[in-house]
Design an enzyme around this catalytic site. Structure first.
Site, PDB file in Angstrom:
ATOM      1  N   LYS A  75       1.857 -15.612 -85.490  1.00 16.49           N
ATOM      2  CA  LYS A  75       2.421 -16.590 -84.554  1.00 16.49           C
ATOM      3  C   LYS A  75       2.198 -17.987 -85.123  1.00 16.49           C
ATOM      4  CE  LYS A  75       2.170 -17.912 -79.624  1.00 16.49           C
ATOM      5  NZ  LYS A  75       1.554 -17.559 -78.314  1.00 16.49           N
ATOM      6  N   ASP A 184      -0.298 -18.112 -67.548  1.00 18.94           N
ATOM      7  CA  ASP A 184       1.152 -18.144 -67.817  1.00 18.94           C
ATOM      8  C   ASP A 184       1.690 -16.722 -67.697  1.00 18.94           C
ATOM      9  OD1 ASP A 184       3.675 -19.168 -68.410  1.00 18.94           O
ATOM     10  OD2 ASP A 184       3.377 -19.073 -70.577  1.00 18.94           O
ATOM     11  N   ASN A 189       5.496 -12.366 -70.616  1.00 13.04           N
ATOM     12  CA  ASN A 189       4.255 -12.333 -71.380  1.00 13.04           C
ATOM     13  C   ASN A 189       3.481 -11.033 -71.221  1.00 13.04           C
ATOM     14  OD1 ASN A 189       4.592 -14.715 -72.766  1.00 13.04           O
ATOM     15  ND2 ASN A 189       3.714 -15.963 -71.122  1.00 13.04           N
ATOM     16  N   ASP A 200       0.285 -13.826 -75.205  1.00 11.16           N
ATOM     17  CA  ASP A 200       0.487 -15.271 -75.015  1.00 11.16           C
ATOM     18  C   ASP A 200      -0.686 -15.887 -74.248  1.00 11.16           C
ATOM     19  OD1 ASP A 200       1.707 -17.679 -75.251  1.00 11.16           O
ATOM     20  OD2 ASP A 200       3.505 -17.179 -74.108  1.00 11.16           O
TER      21      ASP A 200
HETATM   22  N1  LIG Z   1       1.447  -9.144 -81.207  1.00  8.61           N
HETATM   23  C1  LIG Z   1       2.762  -9.063 -80.961  1.00  8.61           C
HETATM   24  N2  LIG Z   1       3.452  -7.935 -81.277  1.00  8.61           N
HETATM   25  C2  LIG Z   1       4.785  -7.848 -81.032  1.00  8.61           C
HETATM   26  N3  LIG Z   1       5.518  -8.828 -80.474  1.00  8.61           N
HETATM   27  C3  LIG Z   1       4.897  -9.970 -80.139  1.00  8.61           C
HETATM   28  C4  LIG Z   1       3.494 -10.147 -80.355  1.00  8.61           C
HETATM   29  N4  LIG Z   1       3.141 -11.382 -79.913  1.00  8.61           N
HETATM   30  C5  LIG Z   1       4.272 -11.949 -79.447  1.00  8.61           C
HETATM   31  N5  LIG Z   1       5.332 -11.119 -79.569  1.00  8.61           N
HETATM   32  C6  LIG Z   1       6.737 -11.405 -79.184  1.00  8.61           C
HETATM   33  O1  LIG Z   1       6.980 -12.782 -79.355  1.00  8.61           O
HETATM   34  C7  LIG Z   1       7.306 -13.398 -78.104  1.00  8.61           C
HETATM   35  C8  LIG Z   1       6.673 -14.781 -78.044  1.00  8.61           C
HETATM   36  O2  LIG Z   1       5.279 -14.694 -78.149  1.00  8.61           O
HETATM   37  P1  LIG Z   1       4.333 -15.481 -77.171  1.00  8.61           P
HETATM   38  O3  LIG Z   1       2.934 -15.239 -77.596  1.00  8.61           O
HETATM   39  O4  LIG Z   1       4.690 -15.146 -75.770  1.00  8.61           O
HETATM   40  O5  LIG Z   1       4.675 -16.998 -77.520  1.00  8.61           O
HETATM   41  P2  LIG Z   1       5.490 -18.122 -76.737  1.00  8.61           P
HETATM   42  O6  LIG Z   1       4.454 -19.149 -76.431  1.00  8.61           O
HETATM   43  O7  LIG Z   1       6.497 -18.574 -77.716  1.00  8.61           O
HETATM   44  O8  LIG Z   1       6.075 -17.526 -75.480  1.00  8.61           O
HETATM   45  C9  LIG Z   1       6.768 -12.442 -77.066  1.00  8.61           C
HETATM   46  O9  LIG Z   1       7.472 -12.529 -75.849  1.00  8.61           O
HETATM   47  C10 LIG Z   1       6.957 -11.101 -77.720  1.00  8.61           C
HETATM   48  O10 LIG Z   1       8.287 -10.645 -77.541  1.00  8.61           O
HETATM   49 MG   LIG Z   2       5.412 -16.172 -74.153  1.00  2.97          MG
END
Ligand SMILES: Nc1ncnc2c1ncn2[C@@H]1O[C@H](COP(=O)(O)OP(=O)(O)O)[C@@H](O)[C@H]1O
Ligand SMILES: [Mg+2]
Length: 246
Positions: A75, A184, A189, A200
């Protein structure tokens, strides 16, 4: 750094063939500092290359990456769009971060560390979530939730049943008992891969944070609204009672 210099860096760098990304995505995400941080992350966490972007939001981009024969999730927080004023209130007031000086120009590493710390806390609490692997600057590395063919869907895209609702409540209760308020929480999430995973976590706060009960209330309402919409009998009051119950 001007654009041509950045292009040169990408072109000359091993990085170019370490990602399957088109130019547009590259330009969107990677400033020079991020590229340098990525290089470090690649070597520190034995990542071979970025596979594809799973999600690209306003404030972060999440990639599936290849590490040996395994997948991981990377990320990358966007330096430019994360707003100091918006994230500051989730750091100040959290006693776990009380000793950390918050610098307007350098808040993102604190934010990333906070997500890492919260993922650790969830692991210790037995709440299903990505396993934290490491972090550096504006980059977080964690386990990938999904299969070879694709990442796990958010629960808003799966067929909802009682079992899913119960898993969500169980996770919320475990978090609360371990002093964490997600802050959140919504159908965006939580992922579903054989079971519910909470994701998240950067904004999650300690339960003694002055706004923790406000954040919890908001989480509860989001969850209640979502499951009501899918025909589950629920109210914010019943969720709160379950989470806080003995
Ligand atoms: N560890 C993970 N494995 C698979 N998909 C992930 C993972 N972390 C995040 N995602 C995907 O990426 C998207 C965005 O990640 P997130 O942590 O929610 O960040 P943001 O702050 O951009 O919402 C999530 O909704 C999910 O679909
Ligand atoms: Mg998110």
């Amino acid at each position: 750094m001007d654009d041509s210099a950045l292009k040169q860096l990408i072109k000359n760098d091993e990085f170019a063939f370490r990602s399957n990304l088109d130019r547009k995505t590259l330009d969107l995400v990677f400033d020079k500092r991020t590229l340098e941080a990525l290089k470090y992350v690649f070597s520190r966490y034995s990542i071979d290359y970025l596979d594809f972007p799973i999600s690209s939001g306003k404030e972060s981009v999440v990639f599936r990456a290849i590490s040996g024969r395994k997948f991981v999730a990377v990320k990358i927080f966007k330096m430019s769009t994360l707003k100091f004023m918006n994230i500051r209130k989730y750091i100040e007031g959290d006693q776990r971060f009380a000793k950390i000086r918050i610098d307007r120009n350098d808040i993102i590493p604190v934010w990333v560390r906070k997500e890492y710390t919260n993922l650790m806390a969830l692991e210790n609490a037995g709440v299903p979530a990505p396993k934290p692997i490491g972090f550096f600057k504006n980059i977080l590395v964690m386990s990938y939730i999904g299969t070879k063919s694709g990442p796990a869907p958010q629960i808003r895209d799966v067929e909802i049943n009682d079992a899913i609702y119960e898993e969500v409540l169980d996770g919320m209760r475990r978090m609360y008992r371990n002093r964490i308020v997600h802050s959140d929480l919504s159908e965006y999430n939580m992922l579903y891969h054989r079971r519910v995973y909470f994701i998240d976590l950067a904004q999650a706060v300690d339960i003694d944070h002055p706004m923790a009960s406000e954040f919890l209330e908001r989480d509860i309402i989001n969850v209640s609204n979502f499951f009501s919409k899918h025909g589950i009998a629920t109210t914010p009051e019943s969720i709160e009672k379950y989470i806080k119950g003995k």
